[in-house]
Design an enzyme around this catalytic site. Structure first.
Site, PDB file in Angstrom:
ATOM      1  N   TRP A   1       0.755  -1.376  -0.006  1.00  0.00           N
ATOM      2  CA  TRP A   1      -0.080   0.004   0.090  1.00  0.00           C
ATOM      3  C   TRP A   1       0.812   1.242   0.109  1.00  0.00           C
ATOM      4  CZ3 TRP A   1      -1.646   2.888   4.812  1.00  0.00           C
ATOM      5  CH2 TRP A   1      -0.522   2.709   5.737  1.00  0.00           C
ATOM      6  N   ASP A   2       2.219   1.194   0.350  1.00  0.00           N
ATOM      7  CA  ASP A   2       3.261   2.306   0.216  1.00  0.00           C
ATOM      8  C   ASP A   2       2.991   3.176  -0.978  1.00  0.00           C
ATOM      9  OD1 ASP A   2       3.921   0.150   1.923  1.00  0.00           O
ATOM     10  OD2 ASP A   2       5.974   0.791   1.966  1.00  0.00           O
TER      11      ASP A   2
ATOM     12  N   GLU B   1       0.989  -2.020  12.628  1.00  0.00           N
ATOM     13  CA  GLU B   1       1.181  -3.339  12.648  1.00  0.00           C
ATOM     14  C   GLU B   1       1.575  -3.766  13.851  1.00  0.00           C
ATOM     15  OE1 GLU B   1       3.938  -4.748   9.579  1.00  0.00           O
ATOM     16  OE2 GLU B   1       2.743  -4.000   8.065  1.00  0.00           O
TER      17      GLU B   1
ATOM     18  N   LYS C   1       3.305   0.948  15.887  1.00  0.00           N
ATOM     19  CA  LYS C   1       4.695   0.910  15.164  1.00  0.00           C
ATOM     20  C   LYS C   1       4.552   2.329  14.161  1.00  0.00           C
ATOM     21  CE  LYS C   1       6.604  -2.302  11.630  1.00  0.00           C
ATOM     22  NZ  LYS C   1       6.578  -3.205  10.838  1.00  0.00           N
TER      23      LYS C   1
HETATM   24  C1  BGC Z   1       5.255  -1.413   7.453  1.00  0.00           C
HETATM   25  C2  BGC Z   1       4.268  -1.383   6.586  1.00  0.00           C
HETATM   26  C3  BGC Z   1       4.782  -1.199   5.110  1.00  0.00           C
HETATM   27  C4  BGC Z   1       5.723  -2.208   4.920  1.00  0.00           C
HETATM   28  C5  BGC Z   1       6.710  -2.052   3.774  1.00  0.00           C
HETATM   29  C6  BGC Z   1       6.338  -2.236   7.079  1.00  0.00           C
HETATM   30  O1  BGC Z   1       7.238  -2.039   8.146  1.00  0.00           O
HETATM   31  O2  BGC Z   1       4.475  -1.476   8.654  1.00  0.00           O
HETATM   32  O3  BGC Z   1       2.923  -0.422   6.773  1.00  0.00           O
HETATM   33  O4  BGC Z   1       3.798  -1.232   4.003  1.00  0.00           O
HETATM   34  O5  BGC Z   1       6.819  -2.081   5.961  1.00  0.00           O
HETATM   35  O6  BGC Z   1       7.230  -0.765   3.535  1.00  0.00           O
END
Ligand code: BGC
Length: 785
Positions: free
Chosen positions: A371-372, A500, A612
């Site tokens: 989703w980034d 997360e 997080k």
């Molecule tokens: C983050 C996620 C992100 C992923 C990839 C994770 O550490 O918590 O939100 O999509 O990294 O960048």
């Protein structure tokens, strides 16, 4: 301000247009290879030395990646479960074609032997070129001046080129350049950090054809499981090369061409190497070698100087639309330019690829798209290069069938996009922070909505976007339920929001609000399409078997969506259970425990109020119009102390909101953290690849935070304020066929419509009419907010 965010010391000197180092240090080589990556969205070459590296293996990782070119692997679960993804995909490290090893009268040019008299390496973001200049003395005392340039061409996606020049300083003798394509490559398979590496073990690419022909060579390889083919071709030009002896050699998986030439004191000898890759994701297998060979022959004909000039022209255009100027702060200027440049180097532009979390720079997260892309990176492209934004959204459309399949597999209607993927299937093996992040569906729709709002691209909306919006709306209605104990409201249970460190919860506020937006948007588009494009609507509803009652159902679910709110605290609780957990603030946690995910069991994380990354605050940033500034302030104070920023996606959101709240110092620190995340190696893992989301986030923080931009359905609003240190901030926005330039000074803002029809904007509530070429001024009234 919390988290491991102390201002880092300077690694690369500040320079507005360059990333530059003046010393070569093997201790930081791995990291520097990431920072000095050159790429063009199709391919990326880590900043490895052409001549190789004889240092310890764990201080380097040699790689070239092609966006979206992957191998499959089995995900093995000792204790599996229904619906767990069985196959992963990992972006492949492909044949290494950048190798040029010079020998000086038989002595190998190697920075780890002899003596370095002068050293400079710089990534020039204006010219799109990586340059090394080295004065090196061989162990026997022969001194050469070397200049090595590398570019990955922005306008010729399949092409890269290297220019390797040597000048003898104190001798006459012989040079030999050994140029290779090495097919014996593999991905990194060992790491103590589970965010790095993939399920691939050993070699994934095998050579099926190869050849050497005069000054050219080619290699064709295939993957075993994904069924892809790849061709790599090279051509060379030696100048002056009249008396050169050229010999070709073939080994099983390696091709080599040697150029032996007389070296005269003071006379430069230059080897140009042109490199091309094609894959069966681009064209039919039978054409791949031909296409790559043709590409390098053409490049050789055109010459390196022309490629350099083309690169500069491309970037001139790019910066015209995208540049952000920060006066009075070279660190911020360099950081934001590096962010934008890296996004450009990483973003797929062919509709078949996207932006991997680490771009094309390293092994972190297996080259997966998250989703980034939609939430953090897309806005930059929407407002500067809408054509790239569209290509990225087209990639999501391309994955719609796979998303429908995934929804079906989980027993749902509609479509469920994968949390992480390359070509469609869910690749996340950890469902609590993978599949459970259902919000990805709404994130994609949010991006579509923003894109259409900013471009007016109805062809995209009705041709592609609507179908995604409808299928995801279907999914939400199927996922949630009306729960009597919640007043009969529509609830979405057992999900994970963006944070997360809190998983599998009921009624995550972010998810519910964003799902509501998704449902409302789908219903609105359905109504509009029915009215304005009845033929298209009929066709689409037939294709996906959409009934009118379903659209009513979307509206009903949206209207009745349960939206968590705590009267007692005056905040939005992250989910139904969040406030009932023990609250621990970041300053209570020992520094050595960060990032928590590498030091605490998830269960210990989940049972606390500890985040997080922002969840409620991100929601407030994205759906800004739904919340008052006082609500944002209360939530900011509630969540900021419990946010570890263990995700690089965290600081930019805090930067943007702190700026709006008038917390200028804090906003600035969060901004610097975001835009210099990799240049200053804040998280100590730049070696595994850039943090592309933070880079997109940095742009968001500058434009929305300091620039004070709000994009509402009726147009653009600005509430700007500069950080104390800055003299001026300038940025450009493309909006509905116009190009708008905003220049922010301490007391005043200047808006100029550089291209397009007149437009009304709002500056602190007053309306300003912008006409082409005329600059309109506004006072800044934001201090003390
Ligand atoms: C983050 C996620 C992100 C992923 C990839 C994770 O550490 O918590 O939100 O999509 O990294 O960048």
């Amino acid at each position: 301000m919390s988290g491991s965010n102390a201002r880092k010391s300077i690694i690369y000197e500040f320079d507005e247009w360059m990333i530059r180092e003046t010393e070569f240090d093997i201790k930081t080589n791995f990291r520097d290879e990431t920072v000095f990556t050159t790429g063009n969205g199709y391919m990326g070459m880590r900043g490895n030395f052409e001549e190789g590296y004889s240092g310890p293996a764990d201080t380097t990782f040699n790689a070239t990646y092609i966006n979206g070119f992957y191998e499959e692997y089995d995900i093995v679960y000792p204790e599996g479960g229904y619906g767990f993804p069985r196959k992963g995909q990992a972006m492949l490290n492909v044949a290494d074609a950048k190798i040029i090893i010079p020998f000086i009268d038989g002595e190998r040019f190697d920075l780890l032997t002899g003596r370095i008299h002068a050293y400079e390496r710089k990534l020039d973001m204006k010219r799109g070129i990586l340059v090394r200049r080295i004065t090196w003395e061989s162990p026997s005392g022969k001194i050469v001046e070397a200049e090595i340039k590398r570019l990955v061409h922005f306008d010729r996606p399949h092409l890269a080129a290297v220019s390797f020049s040597l000048k003898p300083v104190n001798f006459d003798g012989f040079f030999e350049f050994v140029s290779r394509i090495d097919g014996r490559v593999s991905n990194l398979d060992e790491s103590s950090d589970f965010r790095v590496g993939s399920g691939l073990k050993g070699r994934a690419l095998f050579t099926v054809d190869k050849g050497v022909d005069g000054t050219g060579a080619w290699l064709e390889q295939r993957t075993e499981r994904s069924g892809f083919f790849l061709s790599c071709a090279v051509e060379h030009d030696l100048v002056p090369g009249g008396d050169a002896v050229i010999t070709g050699h073939q080994a099983e998986e390696e091709l080599e061409i040697r150029f032996r030439v007389k070296a005269h004191k003071g006379v430069t000898c230059n080897l140009f190497k042109y490199i091309s890759y094609f894959t069966s994701r681009d064209a039919g297998r039978e054409d791949l070698v031909l296409l790559a060979r043709r590409e390098v022959s053409k490049a050789k004909e055109d010459g390196f100087a022309q490629l350099e000039a083309e690169q500069e022209t491309f970037l001139e255009d790019f910066w015209k639309d995208a540049d952000m100027v920060i006066e009075g702060d070279p660190a911020a200027q360099q950081g934001i330019r590096f962010s934008m440049f890296s996004l450009l180097q990483s973003a797929g532009r062919d509709g078949k690829t996207n932006v991997a979390a680490k771009g094309l720079t390293g092994e972190g997260y297996g080259g997966h798209y998250f989703w980034d892309s939609e939430i953090y990176m897309l806005p930059f492209f929407i407002y500067t290069r809408p054509d790239i934004a569209k290509a990225l959204l087209m990639h999501r459309y391309r994955l719609l069938d796979a998303a429908r399949e995934r929804a079906g597999e989980l027993g749902h209607r509609g479509a469920l996009y994968p949390w992480r993927t390359i070509d469609g299937p869910e690749c996340s093996a950890f469902f609590p922070a993978g599949t459970a992040q259902y919000h990805i569906n709404a994130d994609i729709v949010y991006a579509i909505k923003r894109y259409v709002e900013a471009t007016g691209d109805e062809e995209f909306l009705y041709g592609y976007g609507a179908e995604i919006a409808f299928e995801t709306a279907r999914f939400w209605v199927d996922l949630g339920s009306y729960i009597p104990a919640k007043g009969g409201k529509f609830c979405i249970n057992c999900v994970t929001g963006p944070d997360e460190y809190t998983a599998l919860v009921d009624n995550n506020a972010y998810t519910n609000h964003m799902a509501k937006m998704n449902l409302e948007f789908a219903a609105k588009i359905a109504d509009r399409m029915k009215r304005e494009r009845p033929g298209d609507y009929r066709k689409l509803s037939q294709k996906i078997n959409l009934q009118d009652e379903e659209v009513d159902e979307w509206r009903r679910a949206a209207e009745n969506m349960y939206l968590p709110y705590s009267e007692e605290l005056g905040i939005v609780p992250q989910d139904d259970g969040f406030l009932y957990k023990k609250r621990i603030t970041v300053d209570m946690i020992p520094e050595k425990d960060f990032p928590l995910l590498l030091h605490w069991h998830y269960l210990n994380i989940y049972r606390h109020q500890i985040c997080k990354q922002p969840d409620v605050l991100l929601l407030m940033f994205l759906l800004r119009e739904k919340f008052t500034i006082e609500e944002i302030r209360r939530n900011y104070h509630y969540y900021e102390p419990v946010t570890t920023h263990d995700s690089s996606l965290s600081p930019p959101v805090f930067a943007a909101l702190a700026a709006e709240l008038g917390y200028h110092g804090e906003a600035y620190r969060y901004f610097i953290w975001s835009c210099r995340m990799d240049l200053d190696d804040y998280n100590g893992n730049t070696k595994d690849g850039i943090h592309a989301a933070a880079m997109g986030g940095a742009w968001l923080a500058a434009v929305y935070g300091f620039g004070g931009l709000r994009v509402y359905p009726d147009g653009l609003y600005f509430f700007p304020a500069l950080p104390e240190k800055w003299r001026c901030l300038k940025f450009t926005l493309k909006y509905r066929g116009r190009r708008l330039r905003v220049m922010l000074e301490r007391e005043k803002v200047f808006y100029t419509l550089e291209e397009g029809e007149p437009i009304k904007i709002r500056h602190f509530g007053s309306e300003l009419l912008l006409k082409p070429g005329i600059t309109v001024e506004g006072e800044i009234r934001r201090a003390g907010l």
